[in-house]
Scaffold this active site. Structure first.
Site, PDB file in Angstrom:
ATOM      1  CB  SER A  35      -0.863   0.000   1.268  1.00 51.38           C
ATOM      2  OG  SER A  35      -1.479   1.251   1.480  1.00 51.38           O
ATOM      3  CE1 TYR A  53      -4.318  -2.123   5.120  1.00 47.17           C
ATOM      4  CE2 TYR A  53      -3.336   0.003   4.588  1.00 47.17           C
ATOM      5  CZ  TYR A  53      -3.926  -1.179   4.186  1.00 47.17           C
ATOM      6  OH  TYR A  53      -4.109  -1.430   2.847  1.00 47.17           O
TER       7      TYR A  53
END
Length: 267
Positions: free
Chosen positions: A143, A156
């Site tokens: 990401s 995350y």
């Protein structure tokens, strides 16, 4: 250049979103697809049927809870009994937004388990076989949050930074496996920015609420904050890059992190 006939691909989290788009891209090149994710029997069969129609010689669904190491071990064993894995895509992921002070410890554990530890387990079990055969491709879906941070996403961001670092280690350890003729073994990350998937919907709804529930304005507000192109990506775009990384021509592309983020991480 992207003929994958005779290759078996295992894509975690491949019943929807980016994972499904990657599975479809690999299927279009003739790969056998081991499908995985959260789905009912009917939903899973529908996905497999669609992949066969897209060009996969075979497609089969495999179950396994990526929060549990024992289930991951059984999952990998089941897939490899079906066919030695030539392509591994670690795509499955979960996210929860909250500040550090408000983030539940159990949420930290779950996010790290699914987004990072599961990839550690699949890679450590599958990469040796790839090296022995002289060909292998690992594509880890990281990401932009594996490159830069954002508020309220501590687990995350930690998981995605860890995934990027672990992928670089694996790339170095297996860089000399195989040969140019066989295709070698490579490990790379793709780092999507804002992409039209279910995982961003809670953030879209939060922003849309500021504009009377207007989703388009909510998306535009998200993009204006981070993504200079002001355009979201489609999952198929990530699938196209993953397919190229899996091609024999990409034998010397390893240890990379490739953003698809409209310039987000160039700032």
């Amino acid at each position: 250049m992207t003929d994958l006939k005779g290759k078996t691909a295992f894509v975690t989290g491949s019943v929807q979103g980016i994972g499904l788009a990657i599975a479809q891209a690999l299927a279009s090149a003739g790969a056998r697809i081991a499908v995985h994710g959260l789905a009912s029997k009917g939903e899973a069969e529908k996905v497999c049927e669609g992949l066969r129609e897209a060009g996969a010689r075979e497609a089969r669904f495999f179950e396994g809870d990526l929060r549990k190491p024992g289930e991951i071990k059984a999952l990998v064993k089941a897939v490899e009994n079906w066919g030695p894995v030539d392509i591994l895509v670690n795509n499955a992921g979960i996210q929860h937004t909250a500040t550090l002070a408000e983030m539940p410890r159990e949420t930290w554990d779950a996010v790290i388990a699914v987004n990072l530890s599961a990839a550690f387990d699949t890679m450590r079990m599958i990469l040796p076989g790839m090296a022995a055969r002289g060909f292998g491709r690992v594509v880890n879906i990281a990401s932009v949050h594996g490159i830069v941070a954002s508020k309220a996403k501590a687990p995350y961001v930690a998981a995605k930074f860890g995934l990027v670092g672990m992928s670089k280690v694996a790339a170095l350890e297996y860089a000399d496996a195989g040969s140019k003729a066989l295709g070698g073994v490579t490990v790379n990350c793709i780092a999507p920015g804002w992409t039209e998937t279910a995982i961003i919907e809670p953030q879209v709804k939060e922003r849309a609420a500021r504009f009377g529930g207007d989703r388009d304005k909510g998306v535009a507000d998200l993009l204006a904050e981070k993504q200079p192109s002001r355009r979201t990506s489609d999952p198929a775009e990530i699938g196209a890059l993953a397919l190229w990384l899996c091609a024999p021509v990409a034998h010397n592309v390893t240890g990379t992190v490739i953003p698809i983020d409209g310039g987000w991480t160039a700032q």
